[in-house]
Structure formats: C-alpha cells, structure tokens
Design an enzyme around this catalytic site. Structure first.
Site, PDB file in Angstrom:
ATOM      1  N   GLU A 142      24.884  35.186  43.320  1.00  0.00           N
ATOM      2  CA  GLU A 142      25.130  35.248  43.796  1.00  0.00           C
ATOM      3  C   GLU A 142      24.289  33.380  45.200  1.00  0.00           C
ATOM      4  OE1 GLU A 142      27.149  38.169  45.826  1.00  0.00           O
ATOM      5  OE2 GLU A 142      24.879  38.434  47.060  1.00  0.00           O
ATOM      6  N   GLU A 154      29.610  46.610  53.497  1.00  0.00           N
ATOM      7  CA  GLU A 154      28.270  45.246  54.049  1.00  0.00           C
ATOM      8  C   GLU A 154      28.446  44.387  53.873  1.00  0.00           C
ATOM      9  OE1 GLU A 154      24.277  46.655  51.951  1.00  0.00           O
ATOM     10  OE2 GLU A 154      24.289  48.577  52.922  1.00  0.00           O
ATOM     11  N   GLU A 205      28.797  44.362  49.903  1.00  0.00           N
ATOM     12  CA  GLU A 205      29.532  45.680  49.030  1.00  0.00           C
ATOM     13  C   GLU A 205      30.065  46.686  49.490  1.00  0.00           C
ATOM     14  OE1 GLU A 205      25.960  47.449  47.080  1.00  0.00           O
ATOM     15  OE2 GLU A 205      24.766  47.071  49.557  1.00  0.00           O
ATOM     16  N   PHE A 235       1.242  46.682  52.093  1.00  0.00           N
ATOM     17  CA  PHE A 235       3.094  47.390  52.322  1.00  0.00           C
ATOM     18  C   PHE A 235       2.645  48.376  50.831  1.00  0.00           C
ATOM     19  CE2 PHE A 235       3.517  44.596  55.078  1.00  0.00           C
ATOM     20  CZ  PHE A 235       4.580  45.353  55.289  1.00  0.00           C
ATOM     21  N   ASN A 293      29.427  51.231  50.814  1.00  0.00           N
ATOM     22  CA  ASN A 293      28.058  52.209  50.336  1.00  0.00           C
ATOM     23  C   ASN A 293      29.286  53.080  50.068  1.00  0.00           C
ATOM     24  OD1 ASN A 293      25.925  50.663  49.100  1.00  0.00           O
ATOM     25  ND2 ASN A 293      25.653  50.529  51.449  1.00  0.00           N
ATOM     26  N   LYS A 350      29.232  46.774  41.820  1.00  0.00           N
ATOM     27  CA  LYS A 350      29.505  45.269  42.968  1.00  0.00           C
ATOM     28  C   LYS A 350      30.507  44.302  42.337  1.00  0.00           C
ATOM     29  CE  LYS A 350      24.710  46.234  44.643  1.00  0.00           C
ATOM     30  NZ  LYS A 350      22.915  45.955  44.547  1.00  0.00           N
TER      31      LYS A 350
END
Length: 658
Positions: free
Chosen positions: A200, A275, A288, A348, A290, A116
């Site tokens: 960032e 992305e 990034e 979750f 992928n 990245k």
C-alpha cells in the site's frame, strides 16, 4: 457472571486479567510453559495448568490443550489477552463448540477483520477511508515490483496476517522491493504461518491513530476516544497516549463514527480497536482492525475511568453496556511507555537474562505499572521482550510526561539491558513535548545515528553534582570505617573534586549543605544512602532521583535518561589525574560480531571474498525478527566462524577480515 475463567496467555497481560477477575470475585486458571513455571501469573492464579515446552507453538498456541484445561478445571470462559490465540478464528469457534465462552468478539468478526487484505475490502465497502494500495494476493517479487511501480513510491510491504511490527518493510525504490519482499514473506511465515503479502501507499508525515471500541451482544457499540501511537521503532509501538495532541474534536467524531459503523457491519462485540493512519492534512485512512484487547489499553482506561477487561468479561457474560456514547468523556491526559529488555546504546538489540534487581516506582499519584515480573524473573528468548508498561495520568500532557521522567528515574532494573534512558529522552525531547510533527518517523529522524543518552539540561547539572558529592562522600566514609585501616575518626573529609564525565567540579560537603563550583546547594537525602540503587533527594526543595551503581573506582549515575561516569577525588588526586595515560580500547574492527543472542539465518560471503561498505554479510534472527548485518568498510573476508543454523551469543564472532 462467570465463577471461573482461564487466561490463555502469560506475563503482564495474564496478571492484568487476574487482577480484574479478583475484583469481580471470579476465580482464575493460568496456563504456562516450561519457561514460565515460576512466573508471576502462575503464582497469582488460583490454579495453573502446564502446557508444554517454551516455544509458543508447543505451549501457548495449543488451543486443544487449553480447552482440555478448561474442562479439567471447570473454567467457564477464556480470556486470550493479546497475541497468541487472541485473534485465531478457529480457537473462538472451538470454544463455542465446547460450550466455553470466549471473552472476545465473535469468530465471524475475527475472520472478517483478522485478514488485512479482506478487512480492507470490507472497510471500503462500509464507506471507511482506505489507503490506496493493492489488496489482492501477490505472486512473486516481479509482481510486487510491478504493483509498487504502479502505486508510486514510497510503499509499505506487509504480511497479511502480520502484527507487532513483524513482517513489514518500507520501500523507496524498486531495488528496495526486490531486496525486502522475500524477507517479508519469510517473517510472515515464521511468525504467523502465512506468507501472503499486500502493498500500500506510504503516507507522508504519518501519525498512527487508533479508535478504541466497545460493544455488547445487544447491538450497542461505542467508541472510547482515540490513542496516538505514532512513536514507533521498526513499526513497534514505543509510546502511546490518549487523547492525541493532533486530533481535533471534529476529527475524533468522524473517526469514531466510521469505526463504529465498521464494527456494526461485522456484528462486533467486546473490546476492539480500529487503527487509522493520518496525514499532515488530518486526512485519515483505515489500516486494520485488531479484534482483541490492545497493549496500550491502560491510557484509555485512565482518561475514561473504565476497566476494559471488566467490560470484556461482562459483555462475554451477556450483559449490556451500562453507558452510551454521550457518557464517554476525556479526563486529563495519559501516556504509556513500553519498558523493553533491549539495549538502546547498542542499536536496541534484544537483551535476555535474569532480573537480578527489580524495583518499580511507587504506584499511585498518577503512576501505574503493569508487569508480569518480579526480582529474579527471567526475560526469555522465546517471548516478547517487554518487561512492563509504565502508565502516567495527569491533568495535562506535559504533566503526564514529567511523571514519566520522574518514574523512570526511580525504575531500577539490573541483570539485563533496558530502554528506560531512551524512554526518558523521548519524554524530554522538545519535538515530543510540543506535540507537533510527532509522526511514525520521529525516532528515525531524531536519532539517525543511534541513541547516546538524553541531552543534559544545564539547569539540572548542579543538583546532580550535589547528590553525586553526597553519594561519593558516603561511600568514602564507609570505606574509612573498614577495620579502621585508614585511621582517623572515619570521616573522609569535606573538600572534594567531583569528576563527572571527565569534567572536574570543586565541591564542599558540610552536612546538608553542598557547595558546587562556589554555589550553595541545599541537599536533603530521603532515607539512607544505599551502596547501589536509587537515591531519593531534594535539592533546593526540588525532588531529584539518581540511580547509583559502582563502576570500577567510581560510579555510574543514571538520571533523566543519561548515564554519567562519576568519581570522587581528593584535591591532590584530581591534580595528578591529568598525568594518567588513557586506556586504549582493543581494536575489534576486523571482526563481524553477533550484536545479539540469535540464530544465523544466512551467511552471504565466503572466505577470500572482497566486500564493499554496506554490503550484506549475514542475517541473524532474534525474537522472530531478521537483522541484516552489513560491512562497515571495504575489506576481504579471511575466515568464517559461523554458519547458517548456528545459535550465537552476543559478541560471538561470525567472520573476520584480513
């Protein structure tokens, strides 16, 4: 074209690749760990090779064994799916050296875009918009604090080799950086073998938009429109759709052209995704690239009519793309939801176990299910908790969302907890349906106190009550026929009271006519009424699907993202119901219970310690994610029941208070 390929993956994506390979007349080889010996992808493939024990590091990440399997079976190419070895440069190079085709991009592109930090530098050099941040290596926590203060809060800390939501923390203050930096490093090291971190700027009202790319080995690269993946929980995608309701044609063109330019700069071919994060002003910034197939690729397939797996195979075999940019259109709207083994009613938390019942909604008419499980399959603690992907396609966005709601009502899974109710609630949420402000903060903002079921639309309540009455009466009739013990002719009667979530409603059942609180409802049941499962009906001509489960002396009805407690009572029983004493739940407030099956990473208190509300008590790792357990109120620790390194079951006691 290849005669035989090996799929270096498992589960849903392995099955997905096998289906396309069959369509092309290509034989397939599956690989599997001990945990997957009876998995669906193993049964589907023409051949299967055992790799090793369940942990990925001892099975699916063993590139050398996979290459040996190719040689032993004569597989000419490897499709890596996503995750595992799909973005490992060394694996792509090792395959090339063994004269085995990699169904993916060149190793050089994986190297360029897989890190990245380095990918951001390349993107900036290529003229792609990038988020302000620090892209060098960060020495320690103090250095991280210095960088974050310089950028300005909020900031995002990310593992350089991260993905899938792991190794990420949002920091709103210096204290957040100090608390979270080490955890991000640990997660990065645990999940990816790399503890480098970058920081960032966090964009406000952010949307996660990605551009699907496809290129060949002859220099042709096209973009296949965009996907909106903004609905996320803990940075893990939950809902994806194409096209984005936020992106304008001008924005789509600009994003697509930047993505193509970046791909060409690194000599990219095969399927890949760039992305971006987009702000409220529709400014967009590179996140990034992928260098693999994405989990959410089916929505792109739905609106373009392309089979991306087929295209990847054809590109790897040296074929040119059979279309250009001007041939790519947008046909309708597609939505994908990720059907996870997790309990939305308990924060979750991951759920593992065997699928004792598994019945998918019927495929076709805009509904597609991509999965790697069947009834009896086991959801293992060793791998991703995704059970399936539910994809719908319709002329409009709202129609695609409505197809999701209807399909989720018919998706019957028992044996583990799952998130179907939550997905249905999302599809019904007014903010989602409006398509406005559907940002990456959507779930956190709309469900700040957790999920407790979708809101019940009053317009749907009479239909649900009518079906409930028919279901309850059928059960009463079955009971009346048992050995003839209740006497009479086995007809349980017509006059009843439906108690739904504590509220009583008068009903009369006369054949297909059901009167609910004095209003006639025409009910037509599709097929027989099962003792449990999905009841398909039409109420006043409208389709209604209700999931039915016995629960004590009554039923649990699941419909449109909400679970209802239902009992069918005689009028006399209903009168007496008000005299019954409520059952008091046991008091567990003096215990800290393990909320999920997991490994105790640390316990930060000792016996006799006084703790305050919000104080961290222990860290439990599950599915490679660290979960910090905190005190709910001031208390004194009286006894420790667990220590670091212990593997605990759900609700196991970690410690107790005085």
């Amino acid at each position: 074209m290849f005669d035989k390929i090996l799929i270096a993956n498992r589960g849903e994506i392995a099955c997905r690749v096998i289906r396309t390979a069959r369509k092309l007349g290509i034989r397939t080889v599956a690989v599997y760990s001990d945990a997957d010996a009876a998995a669906v992808h193993v049964e589907m493939a023409d051949e299967a090779i055992h790799l090793g024990p369940p942990p990925a590091a001892q099975s699916y990440l063993l590139g050398e064994k996979i290459i040996e399997a190719c040689k032993a079976t004569g597989a000419q190419a490897v499709h890596p799916g996503y995750g595992f070895l799909s973005e490992r440069e060394w694996f792509a190079r090792a395959l090339d050296e063994a004269n085995i085709a990699f169904i993916g991009p060149p190793a050089s592109a994986i190297a360029a875009m897989g890190d990245k930090i380095e990918s951001k530098k390349l993107a900036k050099a290529a003229g792609v918009n990038v988020v302000p941040g620090f892209v060098g290596e960060i020495a320690d926590t103090a250095h991280a604090v210095e960088i974050a203060n310089g950028i300005g809060y909020p900031v995002m800390m990310k593992a350089s080799a991260g993905g899938g939501g792991k190794g990420m923390r949002l920091a709103f203050s210096e204290a957040d950086v100090r608390e979270g930096f080490d955890a991000v490093k640990r997660e990065g090291l645990s999940s990816f073998g790399d503890d480098r971190i970058f920081i960032e700027k966090f964009i406000t009202e952010p949307r996660h938009i990605e551009i699907q790319l496809l290129g060949d080995k002859h220099g042709n690269v096209v973009y296949l429109n965009e996907r909106d993946c903004s609905i996320q929980r803990r940075h893990q995608k939950v809902v994806e759709e194409a096209p984005s309701p936020f992106v304008t044609p001008e924005m789509r063109k600009a994003m697509g052209e930047q993505a193509v330019e970046l791909a060409k700069k690194v000599g990219y071919y095969s399927a890949g995704t760039v992305e971006f994060i987009a702000g409220a002003d529709r400014g967009f910034y590179f996140l990034e690239m992928n260098t693999r197939l994405q989990v959410e690729h089916p929505v792109t397939e739905a609106i373009t009519g392309l089979d991306l797996v087929e295209q990847m195979i054809r590109v790897a075999a040296g074929e040119k793309l059979g279309f250009g940019q001007s041939d790519i259109g947008i046909n309708g709207h597609s939505i994908e939801t990720r059907f996870y083994a997790e309990d939305p009613y308990r924060g979750f938390l991951p759920s593992i176990g065997r699928l004792s019942d598994y019945r998918e909604p019927a495929a076709g008419n805009g509904v597609r299910v991509d999965t790697g499980v069947i009834e009896g399959s086991e959801i293992s603690m060793f791998y991703d908790p995704m059970i399936a992907k539910l994809i719908t396609h319709a002329p409009t966005r709202l129609e695609a969302a409505d197809l999701q709601i209807a399909a989720l009502d018919r998706y019957y899974v028992r044996g583990i907890s799952h998130n179907a109710d939550f997905l249905s609630a999302l599809m019904q949420h007014p903010r989602f349906r409006a398509g406005e402000k559907v940002t990456t903060a959507f779930i956190a903002e709309e469900y700040p106190d957790g999920f407790h079921g979708a809101a019940t639309d009053p317009a749907n309540l009479p239909g649900l009550l009518a079906v409930a009455a028919v279901v309850g009466r059928a059960a009463a009739n079955r009971a009346a026929h048992v050995d003839g013990r209740l006497g009479g002719d086995g007809d349980a009667g017509a006059e009843w009271v439906v108690e739904l979530d504590g509220e009583q409603h008068r009903v009369t059942v006369a054949g297909t006519n059901v009167t609910v609180d004095g209003v006639l409802q025409a009910v037509e049941i599709q097929g027989r009424i099962p003792p449990f499962g999905v009841v398909e009906a039409r109420v006043n001509g409208q389709p209604v699907s209700v999931q039915v489960d016995r629960q004590g002396t009554g039923f649990r009805l699941t419909h449109r993202g909400r679970q209802h407690r239902m009992r069918l009572l005689t009028p006399r029983s209903a009168e007496l119901q008000g005299h019954m004493l409520p059952k008091v739940a046991p008091d567990l407030s003096r215990f800290l219970l393990c909320p999920m099956p997991g490994l105790v990473v640390s316990v930060s208190v000792a016996e006799g310690d006084k703790v305050e509300a919000g104080q961290a008590l222990a860290v439990v790792e599950a599915m490679k994610m660290e979960n910090i357990l905190r005190a709910e109120k001031p208390a004194t620790v009286s006894k420790l029941h667990a220590k670091p390194g212990d593997s605990l079951a759900v609700d196991a006691i970690i410690l107790e208070f005085e």
